[in-house]
Write an enzyme that holds these catalytic residues in place. Structure first.
Site, short mmCIF file in Angstrom:
data_model
loop_
_atom_site.label_atom_id
_atom_site.label_comp_id
_atom_site.label_asym_id
_atom_site.label_seq_id
_atom_site.Cartn_x
_atom_site.Cartn_y
_atom_site.Cartn_z
N SER A 56 2.60 8.42 4.39
CA SER A 56 3.07 7.03 4.34
C SER A 56 1.93 6.04 4.54
O SER A 56 1.91 4.97 3.96
CB SER A 56 4.08 6.76 5.46
OG SER A 56 5.36 7.17 5.08
N ASN B 79 5.19 14.89 4.37
CA ASN B 79 4.51 15.33 5.60
C ASN B 79 5.01 16.67 6.11
O ASN B 79 4.90 16.94 7.30
CB ASN B 79 4.76 14.30 6.72
CG ASN B 79 4.29 12.91 6.36
OD1 ASN B 79 3.48 12.74 5.45
ND2 ASN B 79 4.82 11.92 7.05
N HIS C 114 7.62 1.04 10.80
CA HIS C 114 7.00 1.73 9.67
C HIS C 114 6.62 0.75 8.55
O HIS C 114 5.50 0.79 8.01
CB HIS C 114 7.98 2.79 9.16
CG HIS C 114 7.41 3.78 8.19
ND1 HIS C 114 7.43 3.58 6.83
CD2 HIS C 114 6.82 4.99 8.39
CE1 HIS C 114 6.88 4.63 6.24
NE2 HIS C 114 6.49 5.50 7.16
N ASP D 217 10.16 -0.55 2.09
CA ASP D 217 10.09 0.21 3.33
C ASP D 217 11.15 -0.29 4.31
O ASP D 217 12.26 -0.66 3.87
CB ASP D 217 8.67 0.09 3.92
CG ASP D 217 8.25 1.34 4.67
OD1 ASP D 217 8.77 1.55 5.76
OD2 ASP D 217 7.40 2.09 4.16
#
Lengths: 435, 76
Positions: free
Chosen positions: A385, A314, A214, A179
């Protein structure tokens, strides 16, 4: 296998809107441009088999088409042409949603009402003193635990079956999170990460320190302190060994090649589960990405390989429209994760299966998910996520229960023990559950 | 030059008797200098830079299952 060219390879930008732009494109195309039906300012030419259609947007002075290197060289020098650029921009997925107010439910309404009644009574009894006050206080604590354990656990943990005093912790299992890195100094990670040892940056010019948030959020859901600073547990597998691969830069984007490097590193370091809350969007019918599929398939077929888990995407906006599962989640050997809210209903943004590939395999909590955030704090955010690391954490718990499990067996047990929720295209096999 | 990810066809490699120890040589013979030889060996995927005109040549090679430009992914 000859790859199918579904998108035009180049974009031709003309200096201005003029008739002669059509001639430039016609000089390159095997078939000639003609007026697109119902579109006044669009000319099209059907592509040959395996090639995309050529489209000239006359009012924009822009064309999209497949071009060879020779054709690019020829047109670049045309005085009418401003630029020719490779068509490599992918649809930017909907950004991570900020915190949404908790949805009013019958449960939350009752909890608030009950708390109000108890508080009023308790205040009255406190003034009076005695055993009644003490007893009512105990009632209040028990009611909180019954109606909502969010004092000690996130709702996400409750919904996947992880209650207080749960026995598995992921001990002895290595999970990689690929990530935007991690906040190395967040107290909930207890200084567990050392760059160059169990945390590595594959992003040019950036350290593993997460300046985005994130990655810290996703990693926290997999494994962080069982008793966090805030007091509310949000991690699934507190004793799992985390590997942090920074493959997305601090703006939240990253190249396929850096992600492939990250997967290789994680596997080389002994990861049995790889959590990837990243991707690029697909249109219905678009192929999955062969490189990712081959990597996941190789891992899936090794007894000590790794299970690769990815966010479905998304891009939906239910009930108005849905979008297909993106890459790499669309690869058949990746476990694709959809997001549900606290009522176990599909999240409005969650992508679904809309073609022969791109299945949704499993669902997990992904709306208003509470976890760690850079700077030592916490944040509730939403996205597939956020659902993905819940599945990765659960995978670690199953592996702790039976460490010899192969990736295929792990995949099967995660799916077969899930809680069926509804349409396969939306939820896959259902809501992931701890062993 | 453009950065690409080249996926080799594992069945074709097997058919042609190309084992892991010789895959780097084969890739180099195709003009591919893999940035991550470990990933090439393990996954049969080479991240490399190629000239634009080599795209088609690589795609037509039976050893190659796919050639894709190094695309961008996003945190989702």
């Amino acid at each position: 296998m000859e790859p199918k060219t579904k998108k035009p390879s180049h974009i031709v930008v003309f200096k201005k809107v003029q008739e002669s732009n059509t001639n430039v494109i016609n000089s390159l195309s095997e078939t000639k441009l003609h007026r697109a039906q119902g579109k006044a300012s669009v000319l099209t030419a059907e592509g040959l088999p395996g090639k995309s259609d050529t489209i000239l947007y006359t009012s924009l002075a822009v064309a999209t088409m497949d071009m060879s290197a020779e054709q690019v060289a020829k047109v670049e020098v045309d005085p009418n042409v401003k630029a020719i650029v490779p068509n490599q921009i992918r649809t930017i997925p909907k950004p991570v949603l900020e915190f949404e107010p908790q949805e009013a439910t019958q449960e939350t309404f009752l909890q608030g009402y009950l708390q109000g009644v108890i508080d009023t009574a308790q205040n009255t009894l406190k003034m009076m003193g005695g055993e009644e006050g003490q007893r009512l206080n105990e009632t209040k604590i028990a009611s909180h635990q019954h109606l909502n354990n969010e004092q000690s656990h996130s709702w996400c943990l409750e919904n996947i079956g992880l209650h207080e005093h749960y026995r598995y912790t992921g001990r002895g299992i290595t999970v990689a999170v690929l990530d935007t890195g991690i906040d190395l100094y967040h107290s909930d990670f207890n200084g567990a990460f050392t760059e160059g040892v169990n945390a590595e940056s594959f992003v040019y010019g950036e350290s593993v320190q997460d300046e985005n948030g994130h990655g810290t959020h996703c990693a926290g859901v997999v494994a962080s302190s069982i008793i966090p600073q805030s007091g509310k547990r949000y991690c699934v597998a507190p004793d799992a060994e985390l590997l942090i691969g920074k493959v997305l830069n601090n703006q939240g984007s990253g190249y396929d090649s850096d992600i492939i490097d990250g997967i290789y590193w994680a596997v080389d370091q002994g990861a049995r589960v790889i959590s990837m809350s990243l991707g690029s969007s697909r249109n219905p019918g678009d192929d999955y990405y062969t490189a990712y599929e081959q990597i996941a398939e190789v891992m899936m077929n090794q007894d000590d390989g790794a299970l690769l888990i990815a966010a479905a995407g998304n891009e939906s906006a239910r009930p108005h429209y849905t979008r297909p599962v993106g890459n790499p989640a669309a690869c058949p050997s990746f476990m694709a994760v959809a997001a549900v809210n606290r009522l176990n209903k599909i999240a409005n943004f969650s992508c679904r299966q809309m073609d022969n590939i791109g299945e949704v395999n499993i669902s997990a909590p992904g709306k208003a998910v509470y976890s760690s955030w850079p700077g030592g704090g916490y944040k509730s955010i939403s996205g597939t996520s956020m659902a993905t690391p819940h599945v990765a954490g659960v995978a670690a718990l199953y592996l702790e229960q039976k460490p010899t499990m192969t990736p295929k067996e792990l995949w099967h047990i995660i799916e077969s023990r899930s809680l069926s929720l509804g349409a396969l295209a939306d939820y896959g096999q259902g809501l992931v559950q701890v062993p | 030059m453009v950065k690409v990810n080249v996926t080799f066809d594992r069945d074709e490699l097997r058919l042609q008797g190309i084992d892991d120890d010789h895959l780097s040589e084969v890739a180099e013979s195709l003009g591919l200098k893999a940035f991550n030889p470990g990933a090439l060996k393990r996954f049969k995927v080479a991240c490399a830079e190629v000239a634009d005109e080599d795209f088609k040549r690589l795609r037509n090679n039976p050893l190659v299952a796919d050639v894709s430009e190094d695309g961008i992914n996003k945190a989702i």
